[in-house]
Design an enzyme around this catalytic site. Structure first.
Site, PDB file in Angstrom:
ATOM      1  N   GLY A 222       3.894   6.178   8.257  1.00  0.00           N
ATOM      2  CA  GLY A 222       5.160   6.331   7.549  1.00  0.00           C
ATOM      3  C   GLY A 222       6.094   5.055   8.023  1.00  0.00           C
ATOM      4  O   GLY A 222       7.028   4.910   7.493  1.00  0.00           O
ATOM      5  N   ASN A 223       5.859   4.321   9.227  1.00  0.00           N
ATOM      6  CA  ASN A 223       6.537   2.822   9.335  1.00  0.00           C
ATOM      7  C   ASN A 223       5.989   1.983   8.482  1.00  0.00           C
ATOM      8  O   ASN A 223       6.847   0.822   8.442  1.00  0.00           O
ATOM      9  CB  ASN A 223       6.169   2.662  10.779  1.00  0.00           C
ATOM     10  CG  ASN A 223       7.161   3.071  12.067  1.00  0.00           C
ATOM     11  OD1 ASN A 223       6.415   3.833  12.494  1.00  0.00           O
ATOM     12  ND2 ASN A 223       8.475   2.963  11.954  1.00  0.00           N
ATOM     13  N   SER A 224       5.192   1.900   7.712  1.00  0.00           N
ATOM     14  CA  SER A 224       4.653   0.917   6.572  1.00  0.00           C
ATOM     15  C   SER A 224       5.755   0.574   5.881  1.00  0.00           C
ATOM     16  O   SER A 224       6.330   1.423   5.186  1.00  0.00           O
ATOM     17  CB  SER A 224       3.292   1.485   6.102  1.00  0.00           C
ATOM     18  OG  SER A 224       2.458   1.540   6.680  1.00  0.00           O
TER      19      SER A 224
ATOM     20  N   HIS B 105       0.795  -1.122  -0.046  1.00  0.00           N
ATOM     21  CA  HIS B 105      -0.166  -0.169   0.151  1.00  0.00           C
ATOM     22  C   HIS B 105       0.913   1.397   0.148  1.00  0.00           C
ATOM     23  O   HIS B 105       0.249   2.543  -0.184  1.00  0.00           O
ATOM     24  CB  HIS B 105      -0.873  -0.005   1.320  1.00  0.00           C
ATOM     25  CG  HIS B 105      -0.340   0.266   2.657  1.00  0.00           C
ATOM     26  ND1 HIS B 105       0.136  -1.076   3.277  1.00  0.00           N
ATOM     27  CD2 HIS B 105       0.011   1.256   3.233  1.00  0.00           C
ATOM     28  CE1 HIS B 105       0.628  -0.579   4.091  1.00  0.00           C
ATOM     29  NE2 HIS B 105       0.680   0.745   4.183  1.00  0.00           N
TER      30      HIS B 105
ATOM     31  N   LEU C  56      -8.402 -25.024  -1.285  1.00  0.00           N
ATOM     32  CA  LEU C  56      -8.914 -26.343  -0.736  1.00  0.00           C
ATOM     33  C   LEU C  56     -10.130 -26.438  -1.077  1.00  0.00           C
ATOM     34  O   LEU C  56     -10.695 -27.442  -1.597  1.00  0.00           O
ATOM     35  CB  LEU C  56      -8.915 -26.043   0.828  1.00  0.00           C
ATOM     36  CG  LEU C  56      -9.155 -27.594   1.623  1.00  0.00           C
ATOM     37  CD1 LEU C  56      -7.877 -28.482   1.112  1.00  0.00           C
ATOM     38  CD2 LEU C  56      -9.092 -27.293   2.921  1.00  0.00           C
ATOM     39  N   GLY C  57     -11.050 -25.357  -1.515  1.00  0.00           N
ATOM     40  CA  GLY C  57     -12.294 -25.429  -1.957  1.00  0.00           C
ATOM     41  C   GLY C  57     -13.248 -25.836  -0.929  1.00  0.00           C
ATOM     42  O   GLY C  57     -14.486 -26.690  -1.279  1.00  0.00           O
ATOM     43  N   VAL C  58     -13.238 -25.169   0.216  1.00  0.00           N
ATOM     44  CA  VAL C  58     -14.459 -25.272   1.116  1.00  0.00           C
ATOM     45  C   VAL C  58     -14.794 -23.850   1.690  1.00  0.00           C
ATOM     46  O   VAL C  58     -14.108 -22.944   1.709  1.00  0.00           O
ATOM     47  CB  VAL C  58     -13.679 -26.208   2.293  1.00  0.00           C
ATOM     48  CG1 VAL C  58     -13.575 -27.481   1.764  1.00  0.00           C
ATOM     49  CG2 VAL C  58     -12.693 -25.448   2.939  1.00  0.00           C
TER      50      VAL C  58
ATOM     51  N   ASP D 260      -0.203  -7.696   0.459  1.00  0.00           N
ATOM     52  CA  ASP D 260       0.427  -6.221   0.754  1.00  0.00           C
ATOM     53  C   ASP D 260       1.747  -5.968   0.773  1.00  0.00           C
ATOM     54  O   ASP D 260       2.404  -5.627   1.480  1.00  0.00           O
ATOM     55  CB  ASP D 260      -0.364  -5.643   2.179  1.00  0.00           C
ATOM     56  CG  ASP D 260      -0.427  -4.355   2.095  1.00  0.00           C
ATOM     57  OD1 ASP D 260      -0.040  -3.636   1.023  1.00  0.00           O
ATOM     58  OD2 ASP D 260      -0.441  -3.595   3.418  1.00  0.00           O
TER      59      ASP D 260
END
Length: 504
Positions: A241-243, A140, A298-300, A170
């Site tokens: 700003g830490n992201s 982001h 997995l399909g569940v 992300d």
């Protein structure tokens, strides 16, 4: 508060001077006697010990980590062009009020009055992973950016190229044209334990090269909007700003990238969330190899096991992920997993709640086998599942509600308080269901209390499949009263278990 402290400090010398002047004019004799007595007192002797001293309390010292790996942390500035649509000037040019609204633009015309391009700058952090200029940051931080600039700790700035970005994880990989750069070593986030010390480096609110510390608060923490990320929760102070900045362990290894905070004010409130470095590097390697990002499938459809649901399913405790539906021809279907099964382990790791399962499955490399531990009617079983890649059209599936067509056969189930009909071919094709009955009416009673509504499809009751209205009536007639019963219903293309308590 920032201005009150200097004013207080400025007032104190003035009061002191006033007191001294009053003493000189009002108490001259007393002052002289005090001065003579002070002259005969022994001189005050102060000795300063400058010799190295050992710390009396053992505390962690983070300076070696910063000295060695601090230069690998970078500041990232990105610029995005945002289109802003504005209202036209509501007054004609000959109006005396026109000049007050000139910035809106003339009515009926395009241009700056209707559409303006605003340059938005955002700051973030990142860290260098290779000497030739590859940099990792949060997705982001640079998503949608037209221009990215990376600044090193030696104040050298470089334009950066976006190599790859994953919205689900992300995570982003950048590249700058530089050589022989300092790098940060990569650790193993699977070895983290709750209570271990952590160190974050970044640029909160634009204050570059800021260091904060804390401990691991929890592991594998799921968040609602990021189901594929098993977050590291900590109390390390992190702010905007830490992201994208690194999260170090005490060995100086990066074990995560700082990503989110939980806040009501926009600032740090004691809850910080970081993406585990093992998850990050799996994505980064695909970026470097120019491979598409794939997620395990997995399909569940799963849901939490509530205490009431655990009682209805005869489970000893409310843990695991309850399978509400199984996609046809999916890996789970081929392995024999059924609705009503409770997944309690995945590849040897416990599954305590529904939020833990998606990141486990998503991080599984497609084409590999996974051991899935389930509880079926309270009996433990193990299923070997060949995990495949998440289909590209999974996010395009709609969830339109089912609407019954012309009545075929309507039956009232008195103990439930509902009217039901058999399925017709249109509903079967629209929702891809092959058994069940459609709820066409709900009156006061157990079904209404359980949340059933017209348009829902009842597929199971007490973990027994329902194929037609007659079968439902027969099963209900033999069920006990005043006991929680699991009921599998489908609304649109989503299935969910509810608990119903039947009357006598």
């Amino acid at each position: 508060m920032a201005n009150s402290r200097p004013q207080t400090l400025l007032k104190r010398p003035k009061l002191l001077i006033t007191a001294v002047v009053a003493a000189c004019f009002g108490f001259t004799l007393g002052t002289t006697e005090w001065a003579q007595a002070d002259a005969t007192a022994p001189a005050l002797s102060i000795h300063t010990n400058t010799a190295p001293q050992q710390a009396l309390v053992a505390l962690p010292d983070f300076t070696p980590i910063i000295d060695r790996y601090g230069p690998a942390v970078v500041n990232i500035s990105s610029t995005t062009n945002k289109v802003i649509h504005q209202q036209a000037n509501p007054f004609p040019p000959d109006s005396p009020f026109y000049r007050f609204f000139q910035h809106f633009g003339p009515p009926g015309q395009g241009g700056p009055g209707h559409e303006q391009h605003e340059r938005i700058q955002s700051l973030g952090s990142g860290f260098i992973i290779s000497p030739d200029g590859y940099i990792v940051t949060a997705g982001h931080v640079v998503r949608g950016a037209n221009h990215i600039v990376v600044t090193l700790t030696n104040h050298h700035a470089y334009p950066a190229k976006l190599i790859g970005l994953s919205v689900r994880y992300d995570t982003a990989l950048l590249k700058i044209d530089a050589q022989n750069l300092p790098t940060a070593p990569i650790g193993n986030s699977d070895n983290l334990k709750v209570g271990q010390w952590l160190l974050a480096v970044g640029a909160p609110f634009g204050f570059y090269n800021t260091v904060t510390q804390g401990v691991v608060s929890a592991m594998n923490r799921p968040l609602p909007d990021d189901e594929y990320i098993p977050f590291i929760q900590s109390d390390v102070p992190i702010n905007p700003g830490n992201s994208g900045g690194p999260l170090f362990n005490m060995k100086g290894q990066v074990i995560g990238i700082n990503d989110q905070i939980y806040t009501n004010s926009g600032g740090y409130m004691g809850l910080s969330f970081s993406i585990p470095i093992n998850t990050v590097m799996r994505v980064v390697q695909d970026f470097k190899d120019h491979k598409p990002i794939q997620f395990g499938y997995l399909g569940v459809e799963v849901q939490d096991v509530t205490p009431q649901m655990a009682q209805a399913l005869h489970l000893q405790e409310p843990v695991g992920a309850l399978v509400a539906s199984v996609m046809p021809n999916s890996p789970a279907a081929k392995a024999g997993i059924r609705p009503g099964d409770v997944i309690v382990t995945y590849n040897g790791k416990p599954v305590y709640n529904v939020g833990q399962l998606p990141p486990m499955v998503g991080n599984t490399v497609p084409g590999t086998h996974a051991e899935v531990g389930i509880l079926r009617h309270g009996v433990a079983k193990t299923k070997n599942v060949l995990v495949t890649a998440l289909p590209k059209n999974m996010d395009e599936q709609s969830s339109s509600a089912a609407q019954p067509s012309a009545p075929v056969k309507t039956l009232k189930i008195q103990r439930m308080g509902i009217h039901v009909q058999d399925l017709n071919p249109r509903i079967e094709k629209q929702l891809d269901v092959h058994h069940g009955v459609v709820v066409v009416g709900v009156s006061e009673g157990p079904a209404a209390e359980a949340g059933l509504m017209p348009g829902m499809i009842i597929q199971q009751i007490n973990q027994q499949d329902v194929r037609n209205v007659g079968e439902l009536a027969h099963i209900v007639a033999g069920l006990p009263a005043d006991q929680p019963i699991p009921l599998l219903v489908r609304q649109g293309k989503a299935s969910i278990y509810v608990v119903i308590t039947l009357s006598k």
